[in-house]
Design an enzyme around this catalytic site. Structure first.
Site, mmCIF file in Angstrom:
data_model
loop_
_atom_site.group_PDB
_atom_site.id
_atom_site.type_symbol
_atom_site.label_atom_id
_atom_site.label_comp_id
_atom_site.label_asym_id
_atom_site.label_seq_id
_atom_site.Cartn_x
_atom_site.Cartn_y
_atom_site.Cartn_z
ATOM 1 N N GLU A 1 0.852 -1.195 0.000
ATOM 2 C CA GLU A 1 0.000 0.000 0.000
ATOM 3 C C GLU A 1 0.885 1.241 0.000
ATOM 4 O O GLU A 1 1.513 1.572 1.004
ATOM 5 C CB GLU A 1 -0.913 0.019 1.231
ATOM 6 C CG GLU A 1 -1.788 1.264 1.296
ATOM 7 C CD GLU A 1 -2.569 1.394 2.597
ATOM 8 O OE1 GLU A 1 -2.932 2.534 2.953
ATOM 9 O OE2 GLU A 1 -2.804 0.358 3.266
ATOM 10 N N LYS B 1 -11.266 -1.860 5.847
ATOM 11 C CA LYS B 1 -10.111 -1.477 6.652
ATOM 12 C C LYS B 1 -10.640 -1.010 8.008
ATOM 13 O O LYS B 1 -11.550 -0.187 8.065
ATOM 14 C CB LYS B 1 -9.355 -0.344 5.956
ATOM 15 C CG LYS B 1 -8.253 0.303 6.767
ATOM 16 C CD LYS B 1 -7.638 1.450 5.968
ATOM 17 C CE LYS B 1 -6.555 2.177 6.756
ATOM 18 N NZ LYS B 1 -5.932 3.270 5.961
ATOM 19 N N ARG C 1 0.617 10.365 0.369
ATOM 20 C CA ARG C 1 0.983 11.366 1.371
ATOM 21 C C ARG C 1 2.192 12.192 0.960
ATOM 22 O O ARG C 1 2.618 13.074 1.697
ATOM 23 C CB ARG C 1 1.261 10.680 2.712
ATOM 24 C CG ARG C 1 0.043 9.970 3.289
ATOM 25 C CD ARG C 1 0.375 9.268 4.585
ATOM 26 N NE ARG C 1 -0.739 8.478 5.076
ATOM 27 C CZ ARG C 1 -0.694 7.674 6.135
ATOM 28 N NH1 ARG C 1 0.444 7.555 6.810
ATOM 29 N NH2 ARG C 1 -1.750 6.989 6.505
#
Length: 214
Positions: free
Chosen positions: A45, A133, A49
């Protein structure tokens, strides 16, 4: 109402830990991900960011076709389409909005949406998501919370992420409703800064050795 590929659980279930990653360059991403895949962690993943995130996803997807490359911190429809175009096979969001749920339908990339409460999990289920999640896992009640959700919502499966380390991962993986866990402990910042790919590979090997016991 299809919002999630039925094969997403199958693709991620074989890897107990999904590294949650952020990169400063595509070159750094390829080196780190090569070490992770060599250690046995083939689902990755890469979070949105940093400015280099999309380039990193594209580079890793091209360099490591055997890996299942995902994008994290996906918040909008535009980001969902951008990570798909960059080569991501799945997208991860910290939460779920009606707009994002709608965008996930027919987007060509499977979404793993974040939830932290029973109400949020019920909403996600209404929107067609059965693999979620659990975030932020430790802050939202940890393994006891997930165990409690298993009673009233047995059809849901989770990837808890947030505050998890190697020791805590084993506790989560023992739960029958947990498919895998997400964590950043396998890629220490000092190892990346020092280009210690061997250390990252070793940590990946140890993480890949964790298995569901339930």
């Amino acid at each position: 109402m299809q919002s999630q590929s039925p094969s997403l659980i199958d693709r991620l279930a074989g890897v107990p830990v999904i590294p949650v990653l952020e990169f400063s360059s595509a070159d750094e991403a390829v080196h780190v991900c090569e070490a992770l895949v060599a250690g046995g962690l083939t689902a990755l993943e890469i979070t949105l960011r940093t400015p280099a995130a999309l380039d990193a996803i594209k580079a890793v997807a091209a360099a490591l076709p055997q890996a299942c490359v995902g994008a994290g911190t996906v918040l909008t429809q535009d980001q969902l389409h951008a990570v798909r175009d960059a080569g991501a096979q799945f997208a991860v969001s910290p939460g779920l909005t009606p707009t994002l749920a709608e965008a996930a339908r027919g987007a060509g990339v499977s979404l793993l949406p974040g939830v932290a409460t029973a109400s949020e999990a019920m909403y996600a289920l209404e929107q067609g998501f059965t693999f979620l999640k659990f975030f932020p896992a430790e802050a939202a009640g940890g393994a006891p919370m997930l165990k409690s959700l298993g009673g009233p919502l047995p059809q849901l499966r989770f990837c808890p992420t947030g505050g998890i380390d190697a020791a805590k991962a084993a506790t989560y993986l023992a739960l029958p409703n947990v498919v895998c866990v997400g964590g950043s402990w396998v890629v220490p910042k000092d190892a990346v800064a020092g280009k210690d790919w061997a250390r990252i590979r070793q940590l990946a090997t140890e993480a890949a050795g964790l298995r569901r016991m339930a």
